[in-house]
Scaffold this motif. Structure first.
Motif: not given
Length: 157
Positions: A82-89, A114-118
């Protein structure tokens, strides 16, 4: 002079064509939302949770990609990135464990929880597109049933 029976037949056929096109359009929208939005949308519909392991973590020009491995409920191993969305910490290291949610019918559709919120914007559109596909499919089946019923009545004429 118009024949009302042929007009009714045309109406049934046009309704089926329009519903079929709307169904295809919603499938294409769900498919083109992206590689990241569709797994999240499917895991919002139905999901199973498991723990996965990070295989590789890569940062290139501000873009981060995480490769991870997990096993589903049938003990079948799956690998995905998966690619991390922009702004994901979100940061991790190789070998770290991550929580993974996957779609039980097709476990290759998975994502790190943990990436669901982004992923809200694109995945919400994908969720609505999947729901619209189901609604259009039901309406198409009902229209087809009515058309068959109409054709059965027209055999007498």
């Amino acid at each position: 002079m118009r024949d009302p029976r042929s007009e009714e037949t045309d109406f049934h056929i046009q309704r089926q064509v329009i519903l079929g096109l709307l169904m295809l359009l919603s499938v294409f929208i769900a498919g083109f939302i992206g590689y990241e939005g569709l797994p999240y949308a499917l895991t919002r519909i139905d999901r199973a949770d498991t723990t996965g392991t990070v295989i590789k973590y890569e940062k290139n020009n501000g873009n981060s990609t995480i490769w991870y491995r997990f096993t589903d409920a049938d003990d079948v191993p799956h690998e995905r990135y998966v690619s991390l969305p922009a702004g994901a910490k979100f940061s991790t290291s190789v070998g770290a464990s991550v929580d993974v949610a996957y779609f039980p019918l097709v476990p290759s559709y998975s994502d790190i929880t943990n990436l669901f919120q982004y992923r809200n914007a694109s995945s919400t559109i994908a969720t609505y597109a999947i729901a619209a596909t189901g609604v259009f499919a039901l309406l198409f089946c009902a229209a087809h049933w009515r058309y068959r019923k109409h054709r059965k009545r027209m055999r007498r004429y």
